[in-house]
Design a protein around this motif. Sequence first.
Motif, PDB file in Angstrom:
ATOM      1  N   ARG A 247      40.432  43.773  34.966  1.00  0.00           N
ATOM      2  CA  ARG A 247      39.122  43.217  35.588  1.00  0.00           C
ATOM      3  C   ARG A 247      39.568  41.845  34.656  1.00  0.00           C
ATOM      4  O   ARG A 247      38.636  41.514  34.111  1.00  0.00           O
ATOM      5  CB  ARG A 247      38.076  43.781  35.332  1.00  0.00           C
ATOM      6  CG  ARG A 247      37.035  43.118  36.158  1.00  0.00           C
ATOM      7  CD  ARG A 247      35.753  43.787  36.247  1.00  0.00           C
ATOM      8  NE  ARG A 247      36.049  45.237  37.131  1.00  0.00           N
ATOM      9  CZ  ARG A 247      36.164  45.042  38.708  1.00  0.00           C
ATOM     10  NH1 ARG A 247      35.368  44.290  39.004  1.00  0.00           N
ATOM     11  NH2 ARG A 247      36.343  46.520  39.105  1.00  0.00           N
TER      12      ARG A 247
ATOM     13  N   PRO B  51      35.451  35.035  37.008  1.00  0.00           N
ATOM     14  CA  PRO B  51      36.768  34.848  37.736  1.00  0.00           C
ATOM     15  C   PRO B  51      36.455  33.500  38.289  1.00  0.00           C
ATOM     16  O   PRO B  51      35.009  32.924  38.826  1.00  0.00           O
ATOM     17  CB  PRO B  51      37.259  34.814  39.427  1.00  0.00           C
ATOM     18  CG  PRO B  51      35.759  35.915  39.173  1.00  0.00           C
ATOM     19  CD  PRO B  51      35.459  36.377  38.192  1.00  0.00           C
TER      20      PRO B  51
ATOM     21  N   THR C 238      41.018  39.183  41.431  1.00  0.00           N
ATOM     22  CA  THR C 238      39.765  39.680  40.075  1.00  0.00           C
ATOM     23  C   THR C 238      40.090  41.414  39.418  1.00  0.00           C
ATOM     24  O   THR C 238      39.357  41.276  38.575  1.00  0.00           O
ATOM     25  CB  THR C 238      37.781  39.860  40.673  1.00  0.00           C
ATOM     26  OG1 THR C 238      38.613  40.368  42.463  1.00  0.00           O
ATOM     27  CG2 THR C 238      38.085  38.558  41.426  1.00  0.00           C
TER      28      THR C 238
ATOM     29  N   ASN D 205      37.884  38.372  44.988  1.00  0.00           N
ATOM     30  CA  ASN D 205      36.300  37.991  45.478  1.00  0.00           C
ATOM     31  C   ASN D 205      36.393  36.841  46.857  1.00  0.00           C
ATOM     32  O   ASN D 205      35.300  36.259  46.889  1.00  0.00           O
ATOM     33  CB  ASN D 205      36.448  37.493  45.004  1.00  0.00           C
ATOM     34  CG  ASN D 205      36.821  36.099  43.981  1.00  0.00           C
ATOM     35  OD1 ASN D 205      38.094  35.761  44.731  1.00  0.00           O
ATOM     36  ND2 ASN D 205      36.464  34.787  43.065  1.00  0.00           N
TER      37      ASN D 205
ATOM     38  N   ARG E  51      32.287  42.444  47.871  1.00  0.00           N
ATOM     39  CA  ARG E  51      34.622  42.267  46.705  1.00  0.00           C
ATOM     40  C   ARG E  51      35.567  42.755  47.775  1.00  0.00           C
ATOM     41  O   ARG E  51      35.062  44.223  48.318  1.00  0.00           O
ATOM     42  CB  ARG E  51      34.242  42.233  45.304  1.00  0.00           C
ATOM     43  CG  ARG E  51      33.700  42.278  44.368  1.00  0.00           C
ATOM     44  CD  ARG E  51      33.348  42.990  43.835  1.00  0.00           C
ATOM     45  NE  ARG E  51      32.075  43.585  43.043  1.00  0.00           N
ATOM     46  CZ  ARG E  51      32.577  45.159  42.828  1.00  0.00           C
ATOM     47  NH1 ARG E  51      32.977  44.902  41.572  1.00  0.00           N
ATOM     48  NH2 ARG E  51      31.279  45.677  42.951  1.00  0.00           N
TER      49      ARG E  51
END
Length: 404
Positions: A68, A72, A205, A224, A258
């Motif tokens: 992960r 971002p 992400t 995202n 998400r």
Amino acid sequence: MNLRPASRGSAGRGPQRAFPARLSGVPLRRALLGALLGTFPLWAAAQTAPPATPTAAPAAAPGVAERRAVTPAPLTASETARLQELFQKARPATLRIEQCAPDDCADPDGVGSAVLISADGLALTAYHVVEGARTLSAQTLDRKRYAAEVIGYNDQDDLALLRVKVPAGTPFLPLATGAPGVGNVALAIGNGGGAFLRPKTGRLTALDADAGRADFPPGTLELNAPVVPGDSGGPVLNASGQVTGIVSYIRTDGRRSRAYAVPVTVTDPRLTALKAGEKRDAPVIGITLGGPFGDLFFLPERGFTELSRLLKLGDTPGAFFTGVSRGSPAERAGLQPLRLDANDERVSGDIVTAVNGKRIVNFSEFQYAVRAFRPGDTVTLTVLRSGRTLQVPVTLTGRSQVRN
């Protein structure tokens, strides 16, 4: 936080959580049960309506390593411009998928998205978009509709391959030649929120993300981009315009959203199997957990003990269930769902504590244990019933063969 398939209508993935309004002659003591439910981070579950995830997401399934990005970076102006240019080029190869006949589609049963991947009309979508459909219509950018049929599907990985009768020369998109990376730009195209083949942009992400639910696909890409129901089945494109994923489900937590997509590449063996006509069902027994208990998928052992004080479930934590599907393996094996008396205490209802000797303590672990097998396999359930321990053999069936 909500977890839901990113589609609309009756094409929801996974077992539906149908449940009677009352378990006995009187309603449950909801105040007491509600107090218990507020004690633990739990999930609700309903596939044709939005299921919920825990406030703190559970650990990924065994063997899944989630990679992960901590924070971002926002898209730069040049990246945004590049993705907009890419959208204009890719849009003619994307589709609106509706559960209806092409010549009678005023009120479709479900709406999703898809992407053409070959010159002869092969298209990829999410399986839950087309699951159970009697007829399918694919609408191209010029708003014309064409008949579509399912060539193959993989229920567990939420992928389906369609043959769409589009005219020769209709554009298509190439599949990714390599794996993506965290932080890569991503462009999703779909029909979410009543829109028609619109773009959603962002970054990847996470890789190998997991929903924490056995009935959602494992090993997904997280992005995202603001995907919403209706975008399911649409492509996620990389910076080169290659299809790197197929949108499957979304999480929402307040205003945060998400999206999750099943990764695909040109060498993906699943696509080879789909092209060969594989129609791979997920294995099921045919039980459900719903109603006021629909939040108890992930009930920990301590939670089971607390609930047992109210409902007299016994001293050994395990998976209980509230419905058995007609004609299912569970019904044929004589499994008994939870039934309560006028005092909201259990009068019947099996507690499953192991699958082929593997200890389980809640409904989610039960699902994961079953999904480790295939339709046609026979498993032995360890069941507590009326003070006795039983060994109950059950032959699993494909999910498409069971309707709740």
